[in-house]
Design a protein around this motif. Structure first.
Motif, PDB file in Angstrom:
ATOM      1  N   ILE A  30       0.814  -1.220   0.000  1.00 25.06           N
ATOM      2  CA  ILE A  30       0.000   0.000   0.000  1.00 25.06           C
ATOM      3  C   ILE A  30       0.847   1.268   0.000  1.00 25.06           C
ATOM      4  O   ILE A  30       0.590   2.200  -0.759  1.00 25.06           O
ATOM      5  CB  ILE A  30      -0.970  -0.012   1.205  1.00 25.06           C
ATOM      6  N   HIS A  31       1.864   1.313   0.853  1.00 25.17           N
ATOM      7  CA  HIS A  31       2.665   2.536   0.995  1.00 25.17           C
ATOM      8  C   HIS A  31       4.044   2.346   0.348  1.00 25.17           C
ATOM      9  O   HIS A  31       5.070   2.347   1.028  1.00 25.17           O
ATOM     10  CB  HIS A  31       2.820   2.904   2.471  1.00 25.17           C
ATOM     11  N   LEU A  32       4.069   2.192  -0.962  1.00 28.17           N
ATOM     12  CA  LEU A  32       5.337   2.032  -1.674  1.00 28.17           C
ATOM     13  C   LEU A  32       5.959   3.406  -1.925  1.00 28.17           C
ATOM     14  O   LEU A  32       5.329   4.266  -2.548  1.00 28.17           O
ATOM     15  CB  LEU A  32       5.113   1.341  -3.016  1.00 28.17           C
ATOM     16  N   ASP A  33       7.181   3.606  -1.456  1.00 27.29           N
ATOM     17  CA  ASP A  33       7.890   4.829  -1.827  1.00 27.29           C
ATOM     18  C   ASP A  33       8.903   4.501  -2.923  1.00 27.29           C
ATOM     19  O   ASP A  33       9.057   3.344  -3.342  1.00 27.29           O
ATOM     20  CB  ASP A  33       8.542   5.499  -0.614  1.00 27.29           C
ATOM     21  N   ASP A  34       9.597   5.525  -3.408  1.00 30.69           N
ATOM     22  CA  ASP A  34      10.513   5.321  -4.538  1.00 30.69           C
ATOM     23  C   ASP A  34      11.632   4.339  -4.196  1.00 30.69           C
ATOM     24  O   ASP A  34      12.031   3.518  -5.039  1.00 30.69           O
ATOM     25  CB  ASP A  34      11.110   6.661  -4.977  1.00 30.69           C
ATOM     26  N   GLU A  35      12.143   4.411  -2.968  1.00 34.93           N
ATOM     27  CA  GLU A  35      13.225   3.500  -2.586  1.00 34.93           C
ATOM     28  C   GLU A  35      12.738   2.052  -2.575  1.00 34.93           C
ATOM     29  O   GLU A  35      13.450   1.144  -3.026  1.00 34.93           O
ATOM     30  CB  GLU A  35      13.782   3.871  -1.213  1.00 34.93           C
ATOM     31  N   ILE A  53      10.328   0.777  -4.368  1.00 34.57           N
ATOM     32  CA  ILE A  53      10.159   0.354  -5.756  1.00 34.57           C
ATOM     33  C   ILE A  53      11.500   0.009  -6.377  1.00 34.57           C
ATOM     34  O   ILE A  53      11.646  -1.018  -7.060  1.00 34.57           O
ATOM     35  CB  ILE A  53       9.423   1.448  -6.555  1.00 34.57           C
ATOM     36  N   GLU A  54      12.512   0.822  -6.124  1.00 29.22           N
ATOM     37  CA  GLU A  54      13.844   0.542  -6.659  1.00 29.22           C
ATOM     38  C   GLU A  54      14.405  -0.762  -6.089  1.00 29.22           C
ATOM     39  O   GLU A  54      15.038  -1.548  -6.807  1.00 29.22           O
ATOM     40  CB  GLU A  54      14.794   1.707  -6.370  1.00 29.22           C
ATOM     41  N   LEU A  55      14.184  -0.987  -4.816  1.00 29.27           N
ATOM     42  CA  LEU A  55      14.642  -2.237  -4.207  1.00 29.27           C
ATOM     43  C   LEU A  55      13.947  -3.442  -4.837  1.00 29.27           C
ATOM     44  O   LEU A  55      14.576  -4.472  -5.116  1.00 29.27           O
ATOM     45  CB  LEU A  55      14.386  -2.220  -2.701  1.00 29.27           C
ATOM     46  N   MET A  56      12.640  -3.336  -5.072  1.00 31.94           N
ATOM     47  CA  MET A  56      11.907  -4.435  -5.685  1.00 31.94           C
ATOM     48  C   MET A  56      12.418  -4.705  -7.096  1.00 31.94           C
ATOM     49  O   MET A  56      12.567  -5.869  -7.498  1.00 31.94           O
ATOM     50  CB  MET A  56      10.403  -4.123  -5.707  1.00 31.94           C
ATOM     51  N   HIS A  60      -3.251   3.263  -1.989  1.00 28.35           N
ATOM     52  CA  HIS A  60      -2.936   1.946  -2.549  1.00 28.35           C
ATOM     53  C   HIS A  60      -2.871   2.017  -4.077  1.00 28.35           C
ATOM     54  O   HIS A  60      -1.921   1.543  -4.709  1.00 28.35           O
ATOM     55  CB  HIS A  60      -4.022   0.971  -2.095  1.00 28.35           C
ATOM     56  N   ARG A  61      -3.877   2.620  -4.679  1.00 32.59           N
ATOM     57  CA  ARG A  61      -3.924   2.700  -6.138  1.00 32.59           C
ATOM     58  C   ARG A  61      -2.741   3.501  -6.682  1.00 32.59           C
ATOM     59  O   ARG A  61      -2.162   3.145  -7.713  1.00 32.59           O
ATOM     60  CB  ARG A  61      -5.245   3.321  -6.582  1.00 32.59           C
ATOM     61  N   ASP A  62      -2.377   4.582  -6.002  1.00 35.21           N
ATOM     62  CA  ASP A  62      -1.244   5.382  -6.466  1.00 35.21           C
ATOM     63  C   ASP A  62       0.059   4.587  -6.378  1.00 35.21           C
ATOM     64  O   ASP A  62       0.909   4.682  -7.277  1.00 35.21           O
ATOM     65  CB  ASP A  62      -1.134   6.662  -5.619  1.00 35.21           C
ATOM     66  N   SER A  63       0.220   3.796  -5.328  1.00 31.92           N
ATOM     67  CA  SER A  63       1.426   2.972  -5.194  1.00 31.92           C
ATOM     68  C   SER A  63       1.532   1.955  -6.325  1.00 31.92           C
ATOM     69  O   SER A  63       2.604   1.765  -6.907  1.00 31.92           O
ATOM     70  CB  SER A  63       1.428   2.249  -3.837  1.00 31.92           C
ATOM     71  N   VAL A  64       0.429   1.298  -6.631  1.00 33.12           N
ATOM     72  CA  VAL A  64       0.442   0.299  -7.701  1.00 33.12           C
ATOM     73  C   VAL A  64       0.687   0.976  -9.047  1.00 33.12           C
ATOM     74  O   VAL A  64       1.431   0.458  -9.888  1.00 33.12           O
ATOM     75  CB  VAL A  64      -0.876  -0.501  -7.707  1.00 33.12           C
ATOM     76  N   ALA A  82       4.380   1.681  -9.220  1.00 35.30           N
ATOM     77  CA  ALA A  82       5.146   0.434  -9.338  1.00 35.30           C
ATOM     78  C   ALA A  82       5.063  -0.122 -10.750  1.00 35.30           C
ATOM     79  O   ALA A  82       6.069  -0.553 -11.332  1.00 35.30           O
ATOM     80  CB  ALA A  82       4.637  -0.592  -8.334  1.00 35.30           C
ATOM     81  N   TYR A  83       3.871  -0.115 -11.327  1.00 32.58           N
ATOM     82  CA  TYR A  83       3.699  -0.604 -12.705  1.00 32.58           C
ATOM     83  C   TYR A  83       4.492   0.253 -13.682  1.00 32.58           C
ATOM     84  O   TYR A  83       5.191  -0.273 -14.566  1.00 32.58           O
ATOM     85  CB  TYR A  83       2.217  -0.603 -13.068  1.00 32.58           C
TER      86      TYR A  83
END
Length: 400
Positions: free
Chosen positions: A246-251, A253-256, A298-302, A305-306
């Motif tokens: 839900i709370h994905l930040d830029d770091e 996303i980069e780690l993933m 949540h929607r903004d994080s996804v 990420a996409y």
């Protein structure tokens, strides 16, 4: 053995390519040919339809049918197993032929499906939800009464662990009980009223032990992870997938991206909590407030990420919402910017890769298992997809 040809329609092969006219031949439960003007002993008329690979849902709870506290305490213990049979059938009817149960189903339920005692999608199971004391899976209430969503039993052992040594013991216990994947909570959650989804749970050391124990037996780890700090801890420890995110930040996303970690968004989950509250289900006020708060976050994080290229597989958290409505997730994924072809790929071949089944399922190509879904009309019309499912085949046998 009978040679069955699916003819007269188009094929979405699961790779993300657009549907194209083709016939598909099935024999001995496997796809043996894909092409034009193919013949067989029996024909399945797919005129006006598109043939999809069997669909996946990578996050379900088949023994959970509702989230209200009162209903849980009023049901006899064994009732959950009959509900699971009903829930599996409802899921299969959507064309979902493979699911990953994210805690709840035990080895007996999985084997009952495998042996044909009950109809349903094939299962990968995690059995229990590994949680720290006071964590997302802790059933303690302010009254000091514990009302677990999943009552431990011989096939579903207790999964609370504190510290590396307990984590090792619980991991080994769940693996002994038949877990295909281990599920851990690295943050708080929406449905646990006494914690915060943004707060992390478990130390990096505890998570590293868990991942090592799973890897020693060739098993992956999936992480309930909603806050950014807990997501990062899980990714660094080597989990295979982040559930919810839900709370994905830029770091994060980069780690993933760097670790090749999958995201299973379950966008429908907080929506279903809000729906339940609006329908009068008695839920703690804190739970409802959290659900309303996170829907757009949540929607903004996804969406981000996409756009960044994070690998995404479809999952719903069904059990939080009604089983048999799983395909609502697809329209929500599309609303996050995913192309229709990418949404279907996330629900077929990408999900198969996440679950380690891409050598058997997720695409329509020779050699793979014949899980096929005949869909009338436009397969990209996601709001109508469930009602457009005409036939479902699993291992070359028509099951719906």
């Amino acid at each position: 053995m009978t040679r069955t040809v699916f003819t007269g329609g188009s094929v979405f092969d699961g790779t993300g390519a657009e549907p194209a006219a083709a016939d598909v031949v099935v024999e001995h439960g496997r796809i043996v040919e894909v092409g034009t003007d193919l013949d067989g002993d029996e024909g399945v008329d797919c005129s006006g339809a598109v043939l999809l690979p069997g669909l996946f849902d990578c996050h379900v709870h088949v023994t959970v049918s509702e989230i209200g506290l009162l209903s849980r305490v009023q049901k006899p213990f064994s009732y959950q197993f009959y509900e699971a049979a009903r829930n599996l059938w409802a899921t299969l009817g959507l064309g979902i032929t493979t699911v990953r149960d994210a805690s709840g189903a035990d080895l007996g339920i999985k084997q009952a499906v495998d042996d044909g005692l009950i109809p349903g999608p094939r299962l990968q199971i995690s059995i229990g939800l590994i949680s720290q004391t006071g964590g997302h899976g802790d059933s303690w209430n302010p009254s000091s009464i514990c009302v677990p969503l999943l009552v431990p039993h011989p096939g579903r052992p207790e999964a609370t662990a504190d510290g590396p040594d307990e984590m090792r013991r619980v991991a080994r216990t769940l693996l002994r009980a038949g877990a295909d994947v281990l599920k851990v909570c690295t943050t708080g959650g929406v449905l646990s009223p006494r914690d915060d989804p943004r707060h992390s749970q478990y130390t990096p050391e505890e998570l590293e032990v868990l991942v090592a124990e799973a890897a020693a037996q060739g098993r992956p780890v999936m992480a309930h992870a909603q806050g950014s700090a807990g997501i990062k801890n899980a990714v660094r420890a080597g989990v295979r997938s982040i559930e919810h995110g839900i709370h994905l930040d830029d770091e994060a996303i980069e780690l993933m991206l760097g670790h090749g970690t999958w995201l299973v968004p379950t966008l429908i989950a907080p929506v279903n909590v809000v729906r339940a509250a609006d329908a009068g289900v008695d839920l703690p006020a804190a739970v409802v407030a959290k659900a309303r708060e996170v829907v757009e976050i949540h929607r903004d994080s996804v969406r981000r990420a996409y756009a960044a290229g994070v690998r995404i597989a479809m999952g719903t958290d069904s059990g939080v919402g009604p089983h048999g409505t799983n395909l609502e997730e697809l329209a929500l994924m599309a609303a996050c910017g995913m192309t229709p072809a990418d949404v279907l790929e996330a629900t077929t071949s990408s999900a198969a890769r996440l679950m380690g089944l891409d050598g058997e399922l997720g695409r329509i190509e020779p050699g793979l298992r014949a899980d096929l879904v005949v869909v009338s009309g436009d397969p990209y019309d996601f709001p109508a997809l469930a009602s457009n499912v005409r036939e479902v085949w699993k291992d070359g046998v028509r099951v719906v």
